[in-house]
Enzyme design. Structure first.
Site, PDB file in Angstrom:
ATOM      1  N   LEU A 144      17.748  99.406 -12.738  1.00  0.00           N
ATOM      2  CA  LEU A 144      18.201  98.736 -11.521  1.00  0.00           C
ATOM      3  C   LEU A 144      19.690  98.946 -11.276  1.00  0.00           C
ATOM      4  O   LEU A 144      20.281  98.294 -10.431  1.00  0.00           O
ATOM      5  CB  LEU A 144      17.881  97.242 -11.598  1.00  0.00           C
ATOM      6  CG  LEU A 144      16.396  96.907 -11.538  1.00  0.00           C
ATOM      7  CD1 LEU A 144      16.154  95.432 -11.777  1.00  0.00           C
ATOM      8  CD2 LEU A 144      15.809  97.324 -10.190  1.00  0.00           C
ATOM      9  N   GLU A 145      20.317  99.852 -12.017  1.00  0.00           N
ATOM     10  CA  GLU A 145      21.716 100.184 -11.744  1.00  0.00           C
ATOM     11  C   GLU A 145      21.853 101.701 -11.633  1.00  0.00           C
ATOM     12  O   GLU A 145      21.365 102.282 -10.690  1.00  0.00           O
ATOM     13  CB  GLU A 145      22.638  99.589 -12.819  1.00  0.00           C
ATOM     14  CG  GLU A 145      22.859  98.096 -12.631  1.00  0.00           C
ATOM     15  CD  GLU A 145      22.259  97.305 -13.763  1.00  0.00           C
ATOM     16  OE1 GLU A 145      21.531  97.897 -14.601  1.00  0.00           O
ATOM     17  OE2 GLU A 145      22.509  96.082 -13.839  1.00  0.00           O
ATOM     18  N   PHE A 146      22.452 102.356 -12.647  1.00  0.00           N
ATOM     19  CA  PHE A 146      22.701 103.789 -12.491  1.00  0.00           C
ATOM     20  C   PHE A 146      21.500 104.665 -12.868  1.00  0.00           C
ATOM     21  O   PHE A 146      21.455 105.835 -12.520  1.00  0.00           O
ATOM     22  CB  PHE A 146      23.942 104.201 -13.291  1.00  0.00           C
ATOM     23  CG  PHE A 146      25.220 103.608 -12.761  1.00  0.00           C
ATOM     24  CD1 PHE A 146      25.271 103.038 -11.499  1.00  0.00           C
ATOM     25  CD2 PHE A 146      26.386 103.630 -13.523  1.00  0.00           C
ATOM     26  CE1 PHE A 146      26.448 102.485 -10.992  1.00  0.00           C
ATOM     27  CE2 PHE A 146      27.570 103.078 -13.024  1.00  0.00           C
ATOM     28  CZ  PHE A 146      27.593 102.508 -11.767  1.00  0.00           C
TER      29      PHE A 146
END
Ligand code: HEC
Ligand code: HEC
Length: 343
Positions: A144-146
C-alpha cells in the site's frame, strides 16, 4: 550521550510496564475515574517538555532527503511519493480517514503526521518500527506504499545521473539502501514544529496562554491525560489498550486487522487493541482522529478517550477548556503556522 539514551529507553520501558500492570488493576477494582500516580519525568516538574529546535543537518544531505521525500521515483509504478500521504504544505498528513494510495485504493489506517514524528520512541499506530530508518524500510516494501524492493529502488536511482552525483557528494559509497534511509530520515528529523503558544508558555512566557487555556492544561493533568500523553510529543512513547474502561469496538459491525493493534504482531492476547499512544502535537489540525480516522471532531475524540481510556464523562465546561488547551499545541514549520493563521 550513550548513557542518556539508555536511560531514556529503560525509563520508557518501565513506564510501559508500570502502566500496563496498574491500569488493568484499577479497571478491575471498579474505580472509574482514578488514575495511578505517575512516576516523575526525569527532567523538570512538568509532564510535558517544549520541542527542541530542529537539528542542524549537512545542507547537501538535507536537500537530497527532501528531494527523495517528494520524488515518486521511489515507488514501483512511479505514482507515489512520501509527500502523497504526508503533505508538508499542509499538516504533514492527508485530511482523510485513510489516505488514497492509488485511484480506487485506500490505506488500512489513518496517516499520522510526519511533523515531530522523529521524536516518537516508536513509529506507526502499533509501534512496529523502532526508528525512522526501519519505518522507511516498511514503506519501500509495503504493497500500500511503494510496493517495490531495495534492489529495484537502488537500480532506478542509479539510472539517474543527477541522483548518482547528488549521493556521491554526500556519501562516499554513493547510492545504497542505508544511504537512502539516512538521507530521508535526516530530512524527517528537521520536520519539527516549534513556536507553539504552549511551548512559549512552558519556556516561561506566562502571557502566551489565556486563563482558559491554562485551566485546560491543568485539567489535562488532573484528569490523568498525562499518564499517557506526556513527554516532548505528548505521546509517542507508550503502548496502551484502546478501551481500558469498556469495549471501544463494541458498536462496530466489523473489526479489521488494523483494529487489533499489537496483537497482529505478537499474537499475544494481552496485546489485543494495544496501540502506541499518539502524539498530541498539532492535534487541532490533524483530524480525522484515531488509527482508523473514524472521528473528525476533536471534542468528540476527547469525549471518547475520556470514556474509554479514563472511565470518565467530562462535563462540557471542562471539555471546552481542554479543547482550548489542545489548540495551543499547534506550531510552525519553516515559519508557517500549521493552522494557516498569521502570527
Ligand atoms: C500511501 C500513503 C503513504 C505513503 C506513500 C507514505 N506513508 Fe507514511 N504513513 C502512511 C500511513 C497510513 C501510516 C500509518 C501506518 C500504520 O501505522 O500502520 C504512515 C506512517 C508514517 C510514519 C509514522 C508516524 C507515526 O507517528 O507513527 C512516518 C514517520 C512516515 N509514515 C513517513 C513516511 C515516509 C518517510 C514516506 C516515504 C518514504 C512515507 N511515509 C510514505 C501513509 C503513507
Ligand atoms: C490510558 C492511556 C490514555 C489516556 C489516559 C488518554 N489517552 Fe488519548 N489516546 C490513547 C490512545 C492509545 C490513543 C490512540 C487510539 C487509537 O489507536 O486510535 C489516544 C488518542 C487520543 C486522541 C486522538 C489523537 C489522534 O491523533 O488520533 C486524542 C485527541 C486524545 N487521545 C486526547 C486525550 C485526552 C484529552 C486525554 C485526557 C482526557 C487522553 N487522551 C487520555 C491513550 C490515552
Amino acid at each position: 550521550m550513550k548513557t542518556v539514551l539508555t536511560f531514556r529507553v529503560h525509563w520508557q520501558r518501565s513506564l510501559v510496564l508500570f502502566l500496563g500492570l496498574l491500569l488493568p488493576v484499577v479497571a478491575l477494582a471498579g474505580h472509574p475515574g482514578t488514575v495511578p500516580d505517575m512516576p516523575q519525568m526525569p527532567a523538570g516538574n512538568e509532564p510535558v517538555l517544549p520541542l527542541p529546535p530542529p537539528p542542524v543537518v549537512d545542507p547537501l544531505k538535507l536537500e537530497l532527503g527532501r528531494r527523495l521525500f517528494y520524488d515518486p521515483i521511489l515507488s514501483a509504478d512511479g505514482a507515489v511519493a512520501c509527500v502523497s500521504c504526508h503533505d508538508l504544505a499542509d499538516n504533514g498528513a492527508q485530511r482523510v480517514a485513510r489516505p488514497v494510495v492509488r485511484p480506487g485504493q485506500r490505506h488500512l489506517v489513518n496517516a499520522p503526521t510526519v511533523f515531530n514524528a522523529s521524536l516518537n520512541a516508536f513509529q506507526f499506530w502499533d509501534g512496529r518500527a523502532g526508528s525512522l530508518e526501519e519505518q522507511i524500510d516498511s514503506v519501500v516494501r509495503g504493497e500500500l506504499e511503494f510496493a517495490t524492493s531495495w534492489p529495484e529502488l537502488v537500480a532506478r536511482l542509479k539510472a539517474r545521473e543527477d541522483y548518482v552525483q547528488a549521493f556521491q557528494r554526500v556519501y562516499a559509497d554513493g547510492i545504497t539502501p542505508a544511504n537512502v534511509r539516512d538521507a530521508i530520515a535526516s530530512f524527517e528529523r528537521t520536520l519539527l514544529t516549534p513556536g507553539s503558544r504552549f511551548d512559549r508558555y512552558l519556556r516561561g512566557d506566562e502571557a502566551a496562554l489565556s486563563a482558559e487555556e491554562k485551566q485546560g492544561y491543568q485539567l489535562f493533568k488532573d484528569y490523568g491525560c498525562t499518564a499517557c500523553h506526556q513527554g516532548v510529543n505528548l505521546g509517542g512513547n507508550l503502548f496502551q489498550r484502546l478501551g481500558i474502561f469498556g469495549d471501544f469496538f463494541a458498536a462496530r459491525d466489523e473489526i479489521s486487522s488494523a483494529d487489533l493493534g499489537r496483537f497482529t504482531l505478537t499474537g499475544r492476547e494481552q496485546d489485543r487493541h494495544v496501540f502506541r499512544v499518539p502524539s498530541l502535537r498539532n492535534v487541532a489540525v490533524t483530524a480525522p482522529y484515531f488509527h482508523d480516522g473514524s472521528v473528525t471532531d476533536l471534542k468528540q475524540a476527547v469525549r471518547l478517550v475520556a470514556r474509554y481510556q479514563l472511565g470518565r464523562i467530562i462535563p462540557e465546561r471542562d471539555l471546552s477548556r481542554i479543547l482550548a488547551f489542545l489548540k495551543t499545541l499547534t506550531g510552525s514549520y519553516e515559519g508557517r503556522p500549521l493552522d494557516g493563521k498569521r502570527r
